[in-house]
Design a protein around this motif. Sequence first.
Motif, PDB file in Angstrom:
ATOM      1  N   PHE A 156      -7.062   0.880  -0.283  1.00 54.54           N
ATOM      2  CA  PHE A 156      -6.037   0.082   0.383  1.00 54.54           C
ATOM      3  C   PHE A 156      -6.287  -1.407   0.155  1.00 54.54           C
ATOM      4  CE2 PHE A 156      -5.857   4.079   2.597  1.00 54.54           C
ATOM      5  CZ  PHE A 156      -4.526   4.221   2.980  1.00 54.54           C
ATOM      6  N   SER A 207      -2.056   3.375   7.159  1.00 52.54           N
ATOM      7  CA  SER A 207      -3.307   2.619   7.121  1.00 52.54           C
ATOM      8  C   SER A 207      -4.420   3.471   7.721  1.00 52.54           C
ATOM      9  CB  SER A 207      -3.153   1.330   7.928  1.00 52.54           C
ATOM     10  OG  SER A 207      -4.401   0.860   8.378  1.00 52.54           O
ATOM     11  N   PRO A 208      -5.668   3.277   7.265  1.00 53.25           N
ATOM     12  CA  PRO A 208      -6.771   4.015   7.879  1.00 53.25           C
ATOM     13  C   PRO A 208      -7.183   3.465   9.240  1.00 53.25           C
ATOM     14  CG  PRO A 208      -7.592   2.588   6.142  1.00 53.25           C
ATOM     15  CD  PRO A 208      -6.093   2.498   6.088  1.00 53.25           C
ATOM     16  N   ASN A 209      -6.497   2.405   9.702  1.00 47.75           N
ATOM     17  CA  ASN A 209      -6.909   1.763  10.946  1.00 47.75           C
ATOM     18  C   ASN A 209      -5.733   1.549  11.899  1.00 47.75           C
ATOM     19  OD1 ASN A 209      -9.843   1.106  10.387  1.00 47.75           O
ATOM     20  ND2 ASN A 209      -8.877   0.125   8.623  1.00 47.75           N
ATOM     21  N   ASP A 239       0.823  -1.202   0.000  1.00 48.40           N
ATOM     22  CA  ASP A 239       0.000   0.000   0.000  1.00 48.40           C
ATOM     23  C   ASP A 239       0.861   1.259   0.000  1.00 48.40           C
ATOM     24  OD1 ASP A 239      -2.564  -1.086  -0.174  1.00 48.40           O
ATOM     25  OD2 ASP A 239      -2.698  -1.406   1.987  1.00 48.40           O
ATOM     26  N   MET A 253      -7.897   8.827   1.630  1.00 52.61           N
ATOM     27  CA  MET A 253      -9.259   8.288   1.690  1.00 52.61           C
ATOM     28  C   MET A 253     -10.225   9.187   0.930  1.00 52.61           C
ATOM     29  SD  MET A 253      -9.643   6.664   5.534  1.00 52.61           S
ATOM     30  CE  MET A 253      -9.335   8.198   6.402  1.00 52.61           C
ATOM     31  N   PRO A 255      -6.139  -2.650   4.548  1.00 52.11           N
ATOM     32  CA  PRO A 255      -6.522  -1.576   5.462  1.00 52.11           C
ATOM     33  C   PRO A 255      -6.477  -1.975   6.932  1.00 52.11           C
ATOM     34  CG  PRO A 255      -8.477  -2.519   4.453  1.00 52.11           C
ATOM     35  CD  PRO A 255      -7.287  -3.163   3.781  1.00 52.11           C
TER      36      PRO A 255
END
Length: 332
Positions: free
Chosen positions: A306, A244-246, A222, A300, A309
Amino acid sequence: LMLFLHNRPSIRVTIPGGSGQVGRLLASYFHAQGDDVTVIARNPTTAPWRSLIWDGRTLGAWTEAIDGANVIINLAGRSVNCRYNSDNRRIIKESRTETTRLVGQAIAAAKQPPTLWMNASTATIYRHAFDRPMDEATGELGGAEPDVPDTWRFSIDVAKSWEEAFFKSSTSRTRKIALRSAIVMSPSRGGAFDILLGLVRRGLGGASGDGKQFVSWIHDEDFVRAVEFLIGREQTQGVVNVSSPNPLPNREFMRALREAWGTRIGIPATAWILELGAFVAGSETELILKSRRVIPGYLMDAGFKFRFPRWAEAAVDLVRRWQAASEGLLVP
């Protein structure tokens, strides 16, 4: 590393400071895409792409790889995996700010300046955060928090100075993106993932400290896809979080890594044990104990997808590739 298809023509990519893990990751990716890749480094290694030597302080023959390149990705900087004594602090800061200014000078003098200059930055620039995630628009830069260690303030000062040197460089014909990257997780030997997995393999992969601090990370695939994505978005400039979005608490992060390896046992490490271990190893506990709760707001909103993610799935893929590399196998 799985490659993905794109329809753009080949480009010239120059990577100052590209001999480290992230530099090799990017150089390998662009080289495999058929792009013309040049790495500039103090101690370049043998590779299938072109390598040039610089001292990181003066202009020289290496500037030929700046003039006419399409994209510059500057990663130069001394590793922060060391004790923050006065000498190391000076070297860490100067190795980032001075090389950034030097690349800016080369771009300003180029007859054909690059279209895009990406410069490494770091998600560490944000404050120690548990309460909410930090994106580019609303994230709070660190340095003013009460009761944080002096070493944490130093890292934030380096990040701010790094970005200041980047954006102050006079390169009016070249757009700029500062890559505020989280920890890039790759199965390469000696990297962050390899070290963390080593703890798990030895039964030591429990929570660090109280385990509540957030870990911001990004899967290596990613990461390179995000860089490619930003190259293609010609209106993008400024700061971009590459993560990462998390993000997740350290306790959950280590649990998922243990599960990916196939073990439940993980002895935790208290803060004082980490301090002792960091002292012995010649490192700093900030790399483990600071809560980095960073999200990639721009990516995002721009529609970047991703592949990994969430950490549980990313850890499984990275463990699989680490094992395959240990056995000398190629992994798609």
